[in-house]
Design a protein around this motif. Structure first.
Motif, PDB file in Angstrom:
ATOM      1  N   GLU A   1      28.916 -11.799  36.472  1.00  0.00           N
ATOM      2  CA  GLU A   1      28.258 -10.841  35.574  1.00  0.00           C
ATOM      3  C   GLU A   1      29.304  -9.931  34.946  1.00  0.00           C
ATOM      4  O   GLU A   1      30.098  -9.316  35.631  1.00  0.00           O
TER       5      GLU A   1
ATOM      6  N   TYR B   1      28.210  -5.269  36.132  1.00  0.00           N
ATOM      7  CA  TYR B   1      27.296  -5.175  37.267  1.00  0.00           C
ATOM      8  C   TYR B   1      27.159  -3.700  37.607  1.00  0.00           C
ATOM      9  O   TYR B   1      28.045  -3.115  38.231  1.00  0.00           O
ATOM     10  N   PHE B   2      26.070  -3.109  37.139  1.00  0.00           N
ATOM     11  CA  PHE B   2      25.883  -1.684  37.398  1.00  0.00           C
ATOM     12  C   PHE B   2      25.314  -1.464  38.785  1.00  0.00           C
ATOM     13  O   PHE B   2      24.367  -2.131  39.189  1.00  0.00           O
ATOM     14  N   MET B   3      25.910  -0.541  39.499  1.00  0.00           N
ATOM     15  CA  MET B   3      25.431  -0.237  40.832  1.00  0.00           C
ATOM     16  C   MET B   3      24.119   0.531  40.729  1.00  0.00           C
ATOM     17  O   MET B   3      23.868   1.224  39.740  1.00  0.00           O
ATOM     18  N   PRO B   4      23.286   0.438  41.761  1.00  0.00           N
ATOM     19  CA  PRO B   4      22.078   1.254  41.769  1.00  0.00           C
ATOM     20  C   PRO B   4      22.436   2.739  41.802  1.00  0.00           C
ATOM     21  O   PRO B   4      23.532   3.101  42.212  1.00  0.00           O
ATOM     22  N   ILE B   5      21.505   3.557  41.335  1.00  0.00           N
ATOM     23  CA  ILE B   5      21.718   5.003  41.361  1.00  0.00           C
ATOM     24  C   ILE B   5      20.873   5.550  42.497  1.00  0.00           C
ATOM     25  O   ILE B   5      19.665   5.739  42.361  1.00  0.00           O
TER      26      ILE B   5
ATOM     27  N   ASN C   1      26.664   3.135  35.908  1.00  0.00           N
ATOM     28  CA  ASN C   1      26.440   3.514  34.533  1.00  0.00           C
ATOM     29  C   ASN C   1      26.446   5.034  34.547  1.00  0.00           C
ATOM     30  O   ASN C   1      25.487   5.671  34.994  1.00  0.00           O
TER      31      ASN C   1
END
Lengths: 354, 354
Positions: B334, B337-341, B176
């Motif tokens: 999904e 699917y947003f990756m972790p930051i 994101n």
DNA sequence: CTGAAAGCGCTTACAG
DNA sequence: CTGAAAGCGCTTACAG
């Protein structure tokens, strides 16, 4: 979408054809079973190499109706901390995924405050004769004893959360505790002046057995030493984990030194500290561990500034997977798989996968 | 290790037995194929529900000799940035794992500086008639055109690295962007006084098409606004990505404002900025993106303070896996699917898994 | 020491 | 609309 063609110019059938033997004999050689003459064994092995034979794992698992029985032993989630729900979730997820591949997992729990419960459960596990074991070695001596028994019964075992000094485990999947403390200090060094006073807080009923907390505070101090930082570092050990005790200890510490700028809490109990700070209206930089709901609430509200997390769910998941891969495919497993040391703030926690 | 017993009191055979039909008919119903009377269909579906039938995926894949042909289209790794090696690695890993499950992946590359190369490669892909596509939509318009063609050919596609405004994709797996800028600002707010001047630097040949950089700087500014922080924020766009140009732009910026305390670089080119700061002997807090070898070197030496990373390798890996699961098992995926930051420092980078 | 045959739980032509 | 049979690539008793 196309079709597989010549699917088995490289399978056991082809090996058998070339070696002029039956596929049963090929199978024996592939799995190193006895009852094959040296000569045919050599012949077959040569062909296997030539063809660069890779067994079809699908067919292998389907044909062999083996069921692997795994056992896991971790602390029961308690009111005081929900930390162990995460590894449990990971284990359950692995269970779900592996279910159709012929894996059964029995999940056992012990009480973190009762050594005897660990011993008792470990005995039940050994009696059940599992093919592999995963456990959290919370009580050092008892865990060593358990691991020795696993070894003597030839049961591979995986450790999560913290490691054991002896080296018989198939794998350790968890944090490098020293380094996670070291990182905490690194973070704090960015956020403070060299004159700022820091308080390290260990909250645990059994600090002596919970040597993993001590490793974190060691790492924490080491950073300041290695980088020649002169911050005064105080430390308190809180031996009762109820809120009242924590409150009392912190009040006392603040009375003795009212200019402490940073609190570093070495485990997941940081939410109780946040609660204390909130009530006492102190604005002190607060850093602790673990992605628990309670902690996240304080992260959101600003009561906690940073959380350091180490993917406990993934520890459970990967631990089980490692056992399975070892048992089913003899896939070599990393002896030590250290989890990443993740830094979580108010602004990235929504994306975190524990 | 025990044996499976009663393996198929729940399989197609049992369903067929109970329904008094052949397993072929059961198969037709399971896969919703035509040529079954309403009556028998109902009967079979009822039994399927009763038994809570779960197909054996192993057997399914083994028996159906389908091969799925996937295509991926990502930028070629260049001298200027090795960023795209990571997604490639992820794709290759997925390829390796899925190989024995009947998946073939064709990996195509385009030149990040040449729209035409993207267009050309996408045409080749469409001609090859893949079952699924994964691509990085670096050029917005061209990517939309490509995605439209995929849709009209009924080819599911997955996006990584940045998203596309239209919504036809099977899934987006990536950051994101707005929020990763937001987090960068959050981090900086901890490290600075409210009077500290900050410089945001976009380094890219095509800022207009690389709107993802702009989203990051938007997020960055939004944080300061949302939190009513008054730091002066300057911004420069560097349109040439060679070191000389970067050097020139930064020198100019520093000449105009020599009291800048923080540099926020919106992409992986941060190592060039670190090089500049090193040479000009300026000590300025430096934050940028991506786990590249060059960046890590400066992280180690202290030239870069923080890197924000978003698991590009996992993006490639998960993207391919999503396609496979969709095609092979119709498993729902999904949509976003947003990756972790992830926040990377000198003290946790060794444990990071990209 | 070796092989023929059945079987794992599905799918797929083919025949009717 | 439906079924019998062969087959996917292995493993496993069983027999010799």
């Amino acid at each position: 979408m196309s079709k597989k063609v010549n699917a088995e110019l490289t399978g056991v059938k082809e090996i058998a054809r070339r070696a002029n033997v039956s596929i049963a004999t090929v199978d024996r050689v592939i799995h190193n079973r006895i009852g094959v003459s040296e000569k045919t064994k050599e012949k077959i092995n040569k062909i296997i190499l030539e063809l660069n034979y890779q067994p079809n794992l699908l067919a292998q698992r389907l044909a062999s109706r083996k069921i692997f029985k795994l056992a896991t032993l971790i602390p029961k989630g308690s009111d005081e901390t929900s930390f162990w729900e995460a590894p449990l979730k990971g284990i359950e997820q692995a269970n779900l995924e592996l279910n159709q591949f012929g894996v059964n997992i029995d999940i056992y729990f012990f009480d973190q405050n009762l050594k005897e419960s660990f011993v008792k459960q470990s005995k039940i596990i050994l009696k059940s004769n599992p093919d592999g074991v995963l456990f959290a070695p919370s009580f050092t001596n008892e865990s060593i004893a358990f691991s020795e028994k696993c070894k003597s019964q030839n049961i591979p075992y995986v450790l999560i959360d913290s490691d054991l000094p002896n080296t018989g485990s198939l794998s350790y999947m968890g944090p490098n505790l020293f380094h996670s403390g070291y990182l905490g200090a690194n973070l704090i060094s960015y956020l403070t002046k060299q004159t700022d006073k820091i308080l390290v807080v260990n909250i645990s009923k059994e600090i002596d057995t919970h040597h993993h907390l001590l490793k974190k505070s060691e790492g924490f101090r080491a950073y300041f030493k290695d980088n020649k930082l002169r911050n005064p570092i105080l430390q308190i050990d809180v031996r009762n984990t109820d809120y009242q005790s924590i409150q009392r200890s912190l009040s006392k510490a603040l009375k003795e030194d009212d200019d402490i700028k940073v609190f570093f809490i070495t485990n997941s109990r940081v939410s109780d500290v946040a609660r204390f700070l909130e009530q006492s209206k102190k604005k002190i930089l607060l850093i602790g561990f673990d992605f628990l709901q309670k902690n996240i609430e304080y992260l959101k509200s600003g009561g906690i500034d940073f959380l350091i997390c180490q993917k406990p769910q993934e520890q459970g998941y990967r631990g089980v997977m490692a056992l399975y891969q070892h048992l089913a495919f003899a896939i070599p497993v990393e002896k030590k798989y250290f989890m990443p040391i993740d830094i979580i703030t108010k602004e990235n926690y929504t994306y975190y996968r524990n």
